[in-house]
Design a protein around this motif. Structure first.
Motif, mmCIF file in Angstrom:
data_model
loop_
_atom_site.group_PDB
_atom_site.id
_atom_site.type_symbol
_atom_site.label_atom_id
_atom_site.label_comp_id
_atom_site.label_asym_id
_atom_site.label_seq_id
_atom_site.Cartn_x
_atom_site.Cartn_y
_atom_site.Cartn_z
ATOM 1 N N LEU A 195 0.835 -1.200 0.000
ATOM 2 C CA LEU A 195 0.000 0.000 0.000
ATOM 3 C C LEU A 195 0.868 1.248 0.000
ATOM 4 O O LEU A 195 1.991 1.243 0.509
ATOM 5 N N PRO A 196 0.358 2.358 -0.520
ATOM 6 C CA PRO A 196 1.134 3.613 -0.499
ATOM 7 C C PRO A 196 1.042 4.291 0.869
ATOM 8 O O PRO A 196 -0.028 4.343 1.481
ATOM 9 N N PHE A 197 2.173 4.795 1.356
ATOM 10 C CA PHE A 197 2.224 5.547 2.615
ATOM 11 C C PHE A 197 2.727 6.946 2.282
ATOM 12 O O PHE A 197 3.910 7.149 2.013
ATOM 13 N N CYS A 198 1.823 7.910 2.271
ATOM 14 C CA CYS A 198 2.192 9.258 1.827
ATOM 15 C C CYS A 198 1.719 10.340 2.793
ATOM 16 O O CYS A 198 1.924 11.521 2.556
ATOM 17 N N GLY A 199 1.073 9.955 3.878
ATOM 18 C CA GLY A 199 0.535 10.948 4.809
ATOM 19 C C GLY A 199 1.167 10.847 6.174
ATOM 20 O O GLY A 199 2.397 10.892 6.308
ATOM 21 N N PRO A 200 0.373 10.682 7.229
ATOM 22 C CA PRO A 200 0.933 10.589 8.583
ATOM 23 C C PRO A 200 1.824 9.358 8.721
ATOM 24 O O PRO A 200 1.608 8.329 8.065
ATOM 25 N N ASN A 201 2.841 9.475 9.552
ATOM 26 C CA ASN A 201 3.788 8.369 9.730
ATOM 27 C C ASN A 201 3.969 7.998 11.201
ATOM 28 O O ASN A 201 4.989 7.429 11.589
ATOM 29 N N ILE A 202 2.983 8.331 12.032
ATOM 30 C CA ILE A 202 3.086 8.073 13.476
ATOM 31 C C ILE A 202 2.330 6.787 13.812
ATOM 32 O O ILE A 202 1.128 6.677 13.580
ATOM 33 N N ILE A 203 3.053 5.810 14.358
ATOM 34 C CA ILE A 203 2.482 4.531 14.764
ATOM 35 C C ILE A 203 2.302 4.538 16.276
ATOM 36 O O ILE A 203 3.279 4.665 17.016
#
Length: 319
Positions: A167-175
């Motif tokens: 999947l594309p990850f292009c927004g928030p990156n906080i887990i």
């Protein structure tokens, strides 16, 4: 990592960690360092004990040594990074690091599920067909079962990890976790995750339903067989051989069930983190204790091992 999409790919994720209270991090560092040390010492000790003690050269203890190895690997996937997070302000993990951590988590988690089912089958054969036990559970067959366990683990890990990171990850990156678990990672994807969640559910079910079924059926037959024994001493002895495995099963599946099988897991983040710590970090420490404190063969082997080491030390001093 190329995703084949016209998006700016997130290259690092931020793990919020276990807690955000700075004044508690040093105490937690000491606690988890102690737990990790006990995990390594306990499981390596169990592997060495089974390897060097002839009375423990049986199918059950061979499988137990594999479980100890899995526990070491499983704990090592999470604990070192968690310890580091208590000492540094940088809580980030690279995309590649996140992929590797998730892949190893799924590999060892799947392996433990399958191995616990195999150990239940081992107890079923030992109690229900004692005269055929060493014929059915031969060393060659046990090795084949372990190889199949790892092969299935690798396959499930590749599918589940590929499913998440395709999947594309292009927004928030906080887990909101202390490691790259699948559900919180999927929440960060900037595309529809319906298909990914269906695949996650399908392969999770593919692992858990057969393994839990084998465990339940095995122990159902074991219970019937034990109840048919006329001697209370024979019943007690038969049940004692299963007690340690039942305890390990309850700890592992109980905590996993409470984390993942609930109506709205996103609403109980702190609660889930605590339970996840239990089955990823604490249970690998507890398993050697469970199998040693409740097992006469292991306790006897420990006594012999300690005596031999003591005599060896005295002999070396005399020289």
């Amino acid at each position: 990592m190329a995703l084949g999409q016209n998006h700016t790919t997130v290259m690092r994720f931020i793990l919020l960690g276990l807690i955000d209270q700075a004044d508690q991090k040093q105490l937690l560092f000491a606690i988890f360092l102690l737990i990790y040390s006990m995990t390594l010492v306990g499981n390596l000790g169990m592997i060495d004990l089974i390897r060097t003690s002839c009375p423990l050269h049986t199918p059950m203890y061979f499988l137990l040594s594999v479980l100890s190895f899995l526990d070491i690997c499983n704990s090592s996937v999470f604990t070192p990074m968690l310890l580091t997070s208590f000492l540094t302000t940088d809580q980030s993990i690279s995309l590649v690091g996140c992929v590797v951590q998730m892949a190893l988590m799924i590999l060892h988690g799947t392996g433990e599920c399958l191995l616990l089912a195999i150990m239940a089958y081992d107890r079923f054969v030992a109690i229900c067909y004692p005269l055929l036990y060493y014929t059915i559970m031969s060393k060659h067959f046990c090795v084949q079962l372990v190889v199949v366990t790892y092969a299935v683990g690798v396959f499930i890990s590749a599918v589940q990890t590929g499913n998440a990171f395709s999947l594309p990850f292009c927004g928030p990156n906080i887990i909101d976790h202390y490691f790259c678990d699948i559900p919180p990672v999927l929440q960060l994807a900037c595309s529809d995750t319906t298909t990914a969640n269906i695949i996650l559910l399908f392969f999770s079910t593919l692992v858990t339903v057969p393994t839990v079924s084998v465990i339940l059926v095995s122990y159902a037959y074991i219970l019937v067989t034990i109840c048919r024994l006329r001697s209370l001493e024979a019943q007690r002895k038969a049940f004692s051989t299963c007690a340690s495995h039942l305890t390990a099963l309850s700890l592992f599946y109980g905590s996993v069930f409470l984390v993942y099988v609930q109506p709205n897991p996103e609403s109980a983040s702190a609660y889930n983190k605590i339970l996840t710590v239990f089955y990823t970090i604490v249970i690998p420490m507890l398993n050697p204790l469970v199998y040693s404190l409740r097992n006469k063969d292991v306790k006897a082997a420990v006594q012999v091992r300690v005596l031999n080491l003591s005599q060896k030390g005295i002999f070396q001093k005399a020289i």
